[in-house]
Write a protein that holds these residues in place. Structure first.
Motif, PDB file in Angstrom:
ATOM      1  N   GLN A  32      -8.790  -7.855  -1.957  1.00  0.00           N
ATOM      2  CA  GLN A  32      -8.763  -7.547  -0.525  1.00  0.00           C
ATOM      3  C   GLN A  32      -8.485  -6.073  -0.245  1.00  0.00           C
ATOM      4  OE1 GLN A  32      -9.829 -10.161   1.213  1.00  0.00           O
ATOM      5  NE2 GLN A  32      -9.712 -11.101  -0.816  1.00  0.00           N
ATOM      6  N   MET A  33      -7.888  -5.410  -1.213  1.00  0.00           N
ATOM      7  CA  MET A  33      -7.471  -4.029  -0.979  1.00  0.00           C
ATOM      8  C   MET A  33      -8.686  -3.115  -0.809  1.00  0.00           C
ATOM      9  SD  MET A  33      -4.253  -3.766  -3.633  1.00  0.00           S
ATOM     10  CE  MET A  33      -4.103  -1.990  -3.475  1.00  0.00           C
ATOM     11  N   MET A  49       6.093  -3.548  -4.597  1.00  0.00           N
ATOM     12  CA  MET A  49       6.280  -4.804  -5.321  1.00  0.00           C
ATOM     13  C   MET A  49       6.531  -5.970  -4.382  1.00  0.00           C
ATOM     14  SD  MET A  49       8.460  -4.579  -8.799  1.00  0.00           S
ATOM     15  CE  MET A  49       8.528  -6.364  -8.787  1.00  0.00           C
ATOM     16  N   THR A  50       7.227  -5.700  -3.286  1.00  0.00           N
ATOM     17  CA  THR A  50       7.469  -6.757  -2.307  1.00  0.00           C
ATOM     18  C   THR A  50       6.144  -7.320  -1.800  1.00  0.00           C
ATOM     19  OG1 THR A  50       7.734  -4.898  -0.783  1.00  0.00           O
ATOM     20  CG2 THR A  50       9.726  -6.044  -1.455  1.00  0.00           C
ATOM     21  N   MET A  51       5.195  -6.419  -1.606  1.00  0.00           N
ATOM     22  CA  MET A  51       3.853  -6.826  -1.183  1.00  0.00           C
ATOM     23  C   MET A  51       3.115  -7.508  -2.329  1.00  0.00           C
ATOM     24  SD  MET A  51       1.527  -6.724   1.247  1.00  0.00           S
ATOM     25  CE  MET A  51       1.203  -5.352   2.346  1.00  0.00           C
ATOM     26  N   ALA A  52       3.273  -6.969  -3.547  1.00  0.00           N
ATOM     27  CA  ALA A  52       2.541  -7.476  -4.706  1.00  0.00           C
ATOM     28  C   ALA A  52       2.849  -8.938  -4.977  1.00  0.00           C
ATOM     29  CB  ALA A  52       2.870  -6.635  -5.934  1.00  0.00           C
ATOM     30  N   ASN A  84      -6.081 -16.701   8.372  1.00  0.00           N
ATOM     31  CA  ASN A  84      -6.820 -16.143   7.238  1.00  0.00           C
ATOM     32  C   ASN A  84      -7.247 -14.700   7.478  1.00  0.00           C
ATOM     33  OD1 ASN A  84      -8.642 -16.953   9.189  1.00  0.00           O
ATOM     34  ND2 ASN A  84     -10.197 -17.640   7.732  1.00  0.00           N
ATOM     35  N   GLN A  85      -7.675 -14.389   8.700  1.00  0.00           N
ATOM     36  CA  GLN A  85      -8.068 -13.014   8.999  1.00  0.00           C
ATOM     37  C   GLN A  85      -6.856 -12.084   9.030  1.00  0.00           C
ATOM     38  OE1 GLN A  85     -11.161 -11.902   9.019  1.00  0.00           O
ATOM     39  NE2 GLN A  85     -11.775 -13.989   8.541  1.00  0.00           N
ATOM     40  N   SER A 114      -5.207  -6.098   2.846  1.00  0.00           N
ATOM     41  CA  SER A 114      -6.160  -5.002   2.683  1.00  0.00           C
ATOM     42  C   SER A 114      -5.536  -3.641   2.963  1.00  0.00           C
ATOM     43  CB  SER A 114      -7.367  -5.203   3.603  1.00  0.00           C
ATOM     44  OG  SER A 114      -7.031  -4.976   4.965  1.00  0.00           O
ATOM     45  N   GLU A 115      -4.464  -3.626   3.761  1.00  0.00           N
ATOM     46  CA  GLU A 115      -3.837  -2.364   4.131  1.00  0.00           C
ATOM     47  C   GLU A 115      -2.630  -2.033   3.259  1.00  0.00           C
ATOM     48  OE1 GLU A 115      -3.205  -1.860   8.325  1.00  0.00           O
ATOM     49  OE2 GLU A 115      -5.016  -2.991   8.814  1.00  0.00           O
TER      50      GLU A 115
END
Length: 581
Positions: A381-382, A397-400, A530-531, A538-539
């Motif tokens: 998505q990135m 990492m929190t996002m990962a 989902n969007q 993605s951000e």
């Protein structure tokens, strides 16, 4: 059930140079040559658009080379060659950072008019913003120190890995020995309880004998970080929080939610003790209790279950998972060269990933597969944006850990809901609860240990015995004093403590776990989830995680409500477990 007739061995042939090590070394050498030319040019000139393009391209190639290196670590490659390759990659990253630092220093010395003239010649506006970021606190001396620290930390991480991998654990009086990885895996996953306990004891005896060298390595790593932080005038935990895109109020809100519910959470530990007729169970018994009933699930069945668990959330997730398998992105084969865990290596410019794990047909390996597929989905998505920073500098990492735990939780919930055998349902639910408590209790103990270690290390090195005492002390606190025995060698067994690039490789898992639980609940009620989720992922790196959560989901993570709801979901699982007879 849909079946997948595909190899469980990944395909590396279309990435970089395949398994041709000479070509791979030449590939790294070509990156170095280009960087040397840019570095020479930068000594007498301010870098222009063309040189910045070369640097951005070099970063892409270095990151792909590093991901490929991780893939090579589980192949039959000479360890000395791997050490050399890792050193080369670390040196290339330091070279890039040094060049960028020099440019930032030059920019800080420009007049406003000079800077305007220069910036008008740069086509990628985002690069200008990246270069201006923190330019006022970056100096040549700090960059030299920082690069030295990074390279030394990378070397110490490699040393830890070599020492650990060279350990031999005696299994009997006849001299039969196994490696650390084999012993650690058997101590948790062997189907016979007596064998698990015996291997666990023998492994810990070996670690006790070798504890001093691990203590020395860890002391050196933390001491190096503290000295660098002192020079740069930054606080080690504040820096970690900034790198993870969260604030101290949000971290405290999360831990407060865990602490305020510790009695209800540790209720599961009391239930497990009652089941075996004990007052309390040990750390090892908790970590292995799910082995008593271990349902089997083939690789194809796991993929089928993972896709079905996601279909009502986002059908594109299902198609992605199928594509990952059929394209040969996964190596699920059991090999001694693999650790008990798994990893997902991103090749972002190529639009691919590679996943490694030892798939043994257990529900835990199926869960781990779902977890790594979640990582791969995140990477997919990135948005690929040319950058002058390495992703490790911006990928929190929190996002990962959010997408990965989201996938694994959705999968396990699906399996539990679709299992009719009461005994198996209870076993899987128990395994899920234990995994959840690991995120909140075991990792909480690791966080408290590391935080206190940093405080003590300011005044000098700690010996192995003191480290064992600290580890036991904070495990007891994190588990609410509900276990009969704790694990004195967590700080050796968990390689996360020795990550060169990431101090405090612990609380982001807890954060990502509770965040994913909350987002999974939203997925069931929000038709546009989902969007929002895709936009959020993605951000990655473009804004701190807290801001992205507020932007896409309108959630304030510094407030207790969200975290309490997520913890309550686990408490409901414990109540459900207690009701199943």
């Amino acid at each position: 059930m849909e079946t997948f007739n595909t190899s469980i061995r990944w395909d590396l042939s279309n990435l970089l140079c395949g398994l041709d090590m000479e070509k791979y070394k030449n590939y790294l050498g070509s990156i170095k040559e280009k960087l040397i030319k840019v570095e020479e040019y930068s000594k007498t000139n301010t870098l222009n658009d063309g040189e910045l393009i070369i640097i951005s391209q070099a970063i892409n190639k270095i990151e792909s080379a590093e991901s490929f290196y991780y893939c090579l670590t589980i192949e039959n490659i000479d360890p000395s060659l791997l050490t050399s390759l890792n050193g080369t990659i670390s040196a290339l990253k330091s070279q890039v950072r040094f060049i960028i630092s020099n440019l930032q220093e030059n920019l800080s010395n420009m007049s406003e008019n000079q800077f305007t003239v220069w910036s008008n010649k740069i086509n990628q506006n985002s690069w200008i913003a990246e270069l201006l970021k923190n330019v006022e606190i970056t100096s040549r001396e700090e960059t030299i120190i920082s690069n030295f620290a990074r390279e030394t930390l990378s070397g110490l991480e490699d040393l830890y890995g070599q020492v650990r991998n060279n350990l031999k654990v005696n299994l009997d009086h006849e001299g039969n020995e196994i490696s650390f990885a084999e012993a650690n895996n058997l101590s948790f996953s062997h189907p016979e309880q007596s064998k698990r306990h015996r291997v666990f004891r023998e492994l810990n005896k070996t670690l006790e004998t070798e504890a001093n060298i691990f203590a020395s390595i860890y002391n050196q790593m933390v001491g190096l970080r503290l000295n660098e932080n002192k020079i740069r005038k930054v606080d080690y935990l504040e820096e970690s929080l900034q790198l993870n895109g969260i604030s101290k109020p949000s971290l405290n809100a999360m831990w407060d939610a865990v602490d305020s519910n510790i009695h209800d959470l540790s209720g599961y530990l009391r239930i497990k003790a009652e089941e075996v007729g004990k007052k309390n169970i040990s750390w090892h018994e908790l970590m292995t209790s799910s082995q008593e009933v271990s349902p089997q699930i083939t690789f194809s069945q796991a993929i089928d279950g993972i896709t079905k668990s996601l279909v009502n959330i986002d059908s594109s997730m299902c198609e992605f998972v199928k594509g990952v398998i059929t394209k040969g992105w996964v190596d699920a084969e059991q090999r001694k060269t693999k650790s008990s865990g798994g990893f997902c290596a991103p090749f972002t410019p190529e639009g691919e990933s590679r996943i490694s794990l030892n798939y043994d047909n257990s529900i835990d390996s199926a869960r781990r597969l779902a977890h790594e597929l979640g990582h791969a989905w995140h990477f997919q998505q990135m948005k690929y944006v040319p950058s002058l920073w390495f992703s490790e500098d911006t990928f929190e990492m929190t996002m990962a850990e959010t997408s990965s735990i989201f996938f694994e939780t959705a999968f396990i919930d699906y399996v539990i809901q679709n299992t009719n055998d009461v005994t198996i349902k209870k076993a899987i639910l128990g395994s899920k609860i234990e995994r959840s408590l690991n995120y909140l209790m075991s990792i909480r103990g690791a966080f408290l240990f590391e935080k206190r270690f940093y405080e003590f290390r300011k005044n000098g090195q700690l010996d192995a015995k003191k480290m064992e005492e600290l580890s036991l002390q904070f495990q007891e606190k994190a588990y609410g004093s509900s276990l009969s025995e704790y694990e004195p060698f967590v700080w050796i067994k968990y390689g996360q403590f020795y990550q060169a690039n990431t101090p405090f490789y612990n609380y982001p898992y807890s954060f990502g776990f509770l965040l994913s639980i909350g987002l999974l609940k939203l997925a069931k009620t929000d038709e546009s989830f989902n969007q929002k989720f895709k936009g959020f992922l993605s951000e990655t790196g473009m804004l701190p995680l807290e801001q992205l959560i507020k932007k896409h989901f309108h959630l304030d993570l510094s407030q207790p409500e969200f975290w309490q709801q997520s913890v309550q979901r686990l408490i409901q699982d414990i109540e459900q477990y207690n009701q199943i007879s």
